[in-house]
Design a protein around this motif. Structure first.
Motif, PDB file in Angstrom:
ATOM      1  N   GLN A   1       0.813  -1.205   0.000  1.00 40.70           N
ATOM      2  CA  GLN A   1       0.000   0.000   0.000  1.00 40.70           C
ATOM      3  C   GLN A   1       0.857   1.270   0.000  1.00 40.70           C
ATOM      4  O   GLN A   1       0.334   2.371   0.069  1.00 40.70           O
ATOM      5  N   ASP A   2       2.173   1.066  -0.077  1.00 44.45           N
ATOM      6  CA  ASP A   2       3.115   2.181  -0.166  1.00 44.45           C
ATOM      7  C   ASP A   2       3.767   2.129  -1.542  1.00 44.45           C
ATOM      8  O   ASP A   2       3.361   1.344  -2.406  1.00 44.45           O
ATOM      9  N   CYS A   3       4.812   2.921  -1.754  1.00 44.39           N
ATOM     10  CA  CYS A   3       5.458   2.955  -3.072  1.00 44.39           C
ATOM     11  C   CYS A   3       6.326   1.714  -3.287  1.00 44.39           C
ATOM     12  O   CYS A   3       6.640   0.977  -2.342  1.00 44.39           O
ATOM     13  N   GLN A   4       6.740   1.488  -4.531  1.00 43.77           N
ATOM     14  CA  GLN A   4       7.479   0.273  -4.854  1.00 43.77           C
ATOM     15  C   GLN A   4       8.887   0.264  -4.241  1.00 43.77           C
ATOM     16  O   GLN A   4       9.474  -0.802  -4.077  1.00 43.77           O
ATOM     17  N   GLN A   5       9.411   1.429  -3.882  1.00 42.84           N
ATOM     18  CA  GLN A   5      10.708   1.447  -3.200  1.00 42.84           C
ATOM     19  C   GLN A   5      10.575   0.824  -1.816  1.00 42.84           C
ATOM     20  O   GLN A   5      11.450   0.072  -1.374  1.00 42.84           O
ATOM     21  N   VAL A   6       9.480   1.128  -1.143  1.00 47.06           N
ATOM     22  CA  VAL A   6       9.206   0.524   0.168  1.00 47.06           C
ATOM     23  C   VAL A   6       8.970  -0.977   0.013  1.00 47.06           C
ATOM     24  O   VAL A   6       9.435  -1.785   0.824  1.00 47.06           O
ATOM     25  N   GLN A   7       8.256  -1.362  -1.044  1.00 45.46           N
ATOM     26  CA  GLN A   7       7.994  -2.787  -1.277  1.00 45.46           C
ATOM     27  C   GLN A   7       9.295  -3.564  -1.483  1.00 45.46           C
ATOM     28  O   GLN A   7       9.484  -4.643  -0.912  1.00 45.46           O
TER      29      GLN A   7
ATOM     30  N   PRO B   1       7.978  13.668  -4.684  1.00 44.25           N
ATOM     31  CA  PRO B   1       8.365  12.304  -4.285  1.00 44.25           C
ATOM     32  C   PRO B   1       9.773  12.223  -3.699  1.00 44.25           C
ATOM     33  O   PRO B   1      10.005  11.494  -2.734  1.00 44.25           O
ATOM     34  N   TRP B   2      10.751  12.935  -4.282  1.00 41.47           N
ATOM     35  CA  TRP B   2      12.132  12.834  -3.809  1.00 41.47           C
ATOM     36  C   TRP B   2      12.350  13.543  -2.484  1.00 41.47           C
ATOM     37  O   TRP B   2      13.420  13.463  -1.901  1.00 41.47           O
ATOM     38  N   GLN B   3      11.317  14.219  -1.976  1.00 42.40           N
ATOM     39  CA  GLN B   3      11.383  14.827  -0.653  1.00 42.40           C
ATOM     40  C   GLN B   3      10.756  13.928   0.410  1.00 42.40           C
ATOM     41  O   GLN B   3      10.759  14.284   1.590  1.00 42.40           O
ATOM     42  N   GLN B   4      10.239  12.781  -0.021  1.00 44.04           N
ATOM     43  CA  GLN B   4       9.604  11.847   0.905  1.00 44.04           C
ATOM     44  C   GLN B   4      10.633  10.866   1.461  1.00 44.04           C
ATOM     45  O   GLN B   4      11.671  10.594   0.863  1.00 44.04           O
ATOM     46  N   ARG B   5      10.306  10.301   2.616  1.00 44.59           N
ATOM     47  CA  ARG B   5      11.234   9.437   3.354  1.00 44.59           C
ATOM     48  C   ARG B   5      11.791   8.276   2.530  1.00 44.59           C
ATOM     49  O   ARG B   5      13.005   8.035   2.542  1.00 44.59           O
ATOM     50  N   PRO B   6      10.963   7.493   1.803  1.00 39.07           N
ATOM     51  CA  PRO B   6      11.520   6.328   1.094  1.00 39.07           C
ATOM     52  C   PRO B   6      12.651   6.689   0.123  1.00 39.07           C
ATOM     53  O   PRO B   6      13.651   5.964   0.029  1.00 39.07           O
ATOM     54  N   HIS B   7      12.501   7.810  -0.573  1.00 39.59           N
ATOM     55  CA  HIS B   7      13.495   8.173  -1.577  1.00 39.59           C
ATOM     56  C   HIS B   7      14.691   8.893  -0.947  1.00 39.59           C
ATOM     57  O   HIS B   7      15.824   8.753  -1.430  1.00 39.59           O
ATOM     58  N   LEU B   8      14.465   9.624   0.136  1.00 45.42           N
ATOM     59  CA  LEU B   8      15.585  10.186   0.893  1.00 45.42           C
ATOM     60  C   LEU B   8      16.419   9.064   1.509  1.00 45.42           C
ATOM     61  O   LEU B   8      17.650   9.126   1.533  1.00 45.42           O
TER      62      LEU B   8
ATOM     63  N   ALA C   1      18.787  -2.059  -4.491  1.00 45.86           N
ATOM     64  CA  ALA C   1      17.438  -1.493  -4.650  1.00 45.86           C
ATOM     65  C   ALA C   1      17.470   0.029  -4.539  1.00 45.86           C
ATOM     66  O   ALA C   1      16.786   0.735  -5.283  1.00 45.86           O
ATOM     67  N   ALA C   2      18.271   0.554  -3.611  1.00 45.64           N
ATOM     68  CA  ALA C   2      18.355   2.007  -3.443  1.00 45.64           C
ATOM     69  C   ALA C   2      18.899   2.667  -4.698  1.00 45.64           C
ATOM     70  O   ALA C   2      18.425   3.736  -5.114  1.00 45.64           O
TER      71      ALA C   2
ATOM     72  N   ARG D   1      14.026   5.359  -8.938  1.00 43.54           N
ATOM     73  CA  ARG D   1      13.899   6.261 -10.099  1.00 43.54           C
ATOM     74  C   ARG D   1      14.000   7.730  -9.706  1.00 43.54           C
ATOM     75  O   ARG D   1      14.262   8.580 -10.540  1.00 43.54           O
ATOM     76  N   PHE D   2      13.830   8.034  -8.410  1.00 43.19           N
ATOM     77  CA  PHE D   2      13.953   9.417  -7.955  1.00 43.19           C
ATOM     78  C   PHE D   2      15.309   9.676  -7.288  1.00 43.19           C
ATOM     79  O   PHE D   2      15.492  10.720  -6.654  1.00 43.19           O
ATOM     80  N   LEU D   3      16.256   8.735  -7.411  1.00 45.71           N
ATOM     81  CA  LEU D   3      17.530   8.861  -6.712  1.00 45.71           C
ATOM     82  C   LEU D   3      18.284  10.156  -7.066  1.00 45.71           C
ATOM     83  O   LEU D   3      18.761  10.851  -6.146  1.00 45.71           O
ATOM     84  N   PRO D   4      18.436  10.527  -8.358  1.00 46.26           N
ATOM     85  CA  PRO D   4      19.201  11.747  -8.669  1.00 46.26           C
ATOM     86  C   PRO D   4      18.651  12.985  -7.978  1.00 46.26           C
ATOM     87  O   PRO D   4      19.408  13.812  -7.436  1.00 46.26           O
ATOM     88  N   MET D   5      17.327  13.111  -7.967  1.00 51.99           N
ATOM     89  CA  MET D   5      16.718  14.281  -7.345  1.00 51.99           C
ATOM     90  C   MET D   5      16.788  14.204  -5.818  1.00 51.99           C
ATOM     91  O   MET D   5      16.945  15.227  -5.139  1.00 51.99           O
TER      92      MET D   5
END
Length: 569
Positions: free
Chosen positions: A361-367, A421-428, A447-448, A452-456
């Motif tokens: 129920q969260d983003c695919q990075q969390v999954q 998205p890149w300001q949210q916890r999973p991508h940070l 995985a990290a 897809r939001f890693l550069p930002m």
């Protein structure tokens, strides 16, 4: 010669130093407790041989005090033979038994030597050497016996009088002449490390007037030692006190050495398709309300998402052959295959499948992170003992990183309608794992780096001084919490416990990396019951008597030997 203060002697004994060696050290230090402790830590061999030197203070007999605390002149310097003659055979025989000699043989040696402890020890050593020379495995047997003899003598100095100290010193010299410093020497050095931990704990209490903090990262005020802990002017070497003298060592960090997911997975082809069709039923039997759960912003049911993941991986991480899905697909297959073997209401099955459905129920990075975390917990016991120890720290490291993100990025937990998205916890989190993941020992680096939001997210994080950043996180980690986690895991008496550490490898690792004698201390021994006083449980169940059951003292020995922990500077 000034009399030695019984209070000073008691202080050194409370630190864990042997009585006889403490007396000799106090003589050389002219009664100064701190100087005596330094001598005991820095030059134990010199103290062991102090009785050999001409004019050395240790050649004098230690002064005694009478019941009124005054020096008894009649006992200041009696000849050693006269002192030995006043000792009954019973206590001497018990002390020889504590040294490791057989009771019957000890009695015979004392009788044949006329009650002379030194001659009795020498005779027992000669008899032991003669028996070893007749053994079929002469070389290996002699090597182990030498190490055991030296270690036993080193461990039984406690409670010895001056006559015993002289005999023990000779026993040590005989051991060195017979074979140098083998495993016994390493055992003495390890023993000194334990004493150093004890002394530092005592020193910390004396200087602060309170017990040491529960860990280097604890924000709570230190608690006072209990009345029991302060009884007789001594402090028990509890888990909390031992932790207060330690910090994480270099081996606690660095890349996680783990086998690829595919190495543990035997589900493929036709079996995978069969398992794919069972996924919804496996979930429904264990996770209440799973049929109502949806992910991908409401576009798919969770059961469909996990079924697809088992065959194709996570679509935002590329095709099934991508680096991340190369780990995700076999990991998901392994998880569902193992969960299908457990009863539907088994806590392990319920907890793991519930965690997966929540992640969907969260983003695919969390999954991706959750799938690899669960897979890691299920397979870590297949790795080396060092890898298991390092993996057991991952949760603490991630918690420290998440606390840092919370403090630095105040908006990280707002939803996608309020922040990018890149300001949210999973991508940070992915950004920080990309920067320090391998050096710090975090899981999910691959995985990290596929986020897809890693550069930002990296731009959002900004420039990071890696070493300084990792030191900040280290300070957020708790040695005490880790020791308690390992003891709870290893000493768990349930036959169905979900463990981080494989108990079968503990004895073998200690035997290979420390000594045979140390290996036997991984099992419970009633003679060491005091080491387990602050543990829960305090002893193993009858059916687990032959499984490792560690005291905090033995666990610390192992962790220091493996360089996972080290003494504070």
């Amino acid at each position: 010669m000034a009399a030695i203060s019984e209070e000073a002697l008691a202080d050194l004994e409370a630190m864990g130093f042997p009585v006889a060696a403490s007396r000799l050290a106090l003589l050389k230090a002219r009664g100064d407790v701190s100087e005596a402790a330094n001598l005991l830590l820095s030059d134990p061999d010199a103290l062991a041989h102090a009785t050999d030197g001409e004019g050395d203070a240790a050649s004098d007999v230690v002064s005694l005090t009478d019941s009124d605390g005054q020096a008894d002149d009649s006992e200041l310097e009696p000849p050693r033979k006269q002192a030995r003659a006043t000792i009954e055979a019973g206590p001497l025989q018990r002390r020889l038994t504590v040294m490791g000699f057989q009771s019957e043989a000890a009695g015979q040696a004392l009788r044949s030597s006329g009650g002379d402890l030194e001659r009795a020890v020498a005779k027992l050593l000669e008899d032991s050497a003669g028996q070893r020379s007749n053994a079929t495995s002469r070389s290996q047997g002699t090597k182990e016996a030498r190490g055991k003899c030296t270690a036993k003598v080193c461990n039984t100095v406690a409670g010895a009088d001056d006559a015993e100290a002289e005999a023990i010193s000779k026993c040590q010299r005989l051991g060195r002449k017979a074979g140098g410093t083998g495993r016994g020497g390493r055992g003495r050095r390890r023993g000194l490390k334990e004493v150093e931990f004890a002394m530092q704990a005592e020193s910390s209490l004396a200087s602060s007037g309170a017990s040491a903090a529960s860990s280097s990262s604890s924000a709570a005020p230190p608690s006072q030692p209990s009345t029991d802990e302060q009884s007789n002017g001594r402090t028990k070497l509890t888990t909390e006190l031992m932790a207060s003298t330690l910090v994480f060592g270099p081996a606690a960090f660095g890349p996680l050495q783990r086998s690829k997911a595919s190495a543990h997975v035997k589900v493929d082809g036709k079996d995978a398709r069969k398992l794919h069709s069972k996924v919804p039923h496996i979930l429904k039997a264990s996770v209440p309300g799973v049929t109502e759960m949806r992910g991908e912003r409401g576009l798919k049911t969770v059961t469909q998402m996990l079924s697809d993941c088992l065959m194709q991986g996570l679509f935002m991480h590329g095709p099934p052959s991508s680096p991340v899905n190369g780990q995700i697909i076999p990991a998901v297959r392994h998880i569902f295959r193992e969960m299908a073997e457990l009863p539907p209401k088994d806590p392990r099955r319920v907890n793991r499948l519930s965690a997966l459905t929540e992640a969907c129920q969260d983003c695919q990075q969390v999954q991706a992170r959750e799938i690899l975390r669960i897979y890691g917990e299920m397979t870590t016991q297949n790795e080396t003992f060092e890898s298991q120890l390092k993996y057991s720290l991952v949760q603490q490291k991630e918690a420290a990183l998440n606390r840092f993100i919370t403090q630095k990025h105040k908006k990280c937990d707002l939803d996608h309608t309020r922040v990018q998205p890149w300001q949210q916890r999973p991508h940070l989190f992915s950004a920080y794992v990309d920067i320090i993941g391998e050096d710090f020992g975090l899981d999910g680096v691959v995985a990290a780096r596929s986020d897809r939001f890693l550069p930002m997210a990296l731009k959002e994080v900004g420039r990071v001084q890696k070493q300084q950043f990792m030191e900040t996180l280290r300070k957020e980690m708790s040695v005490k919490e880790w020791l308690q986690t390992l003891l709870a895991d290893i000493n768990n008496q349930s036959s169905s416990a979900d463990r981080l550490i494989n108990r079968d490898c503990i004895f073998k690792w200690v035997q290979a990396n420390m000594s045979s004698e140390a290996a036997h201390r991984v099992f419970y021994d009633e003679e060491r019951a005091s080491e387990f006083e602050d543990h829960d449980p305090k002893e193993p169940m009858a059916e687990n008597r032959y499984q490792p059951f560690l005291s905090c003292k033995v666990l610390v020995e192992m962790l220091v030997s493996s360089e996972m922990l080290k003494s504070k500077a």
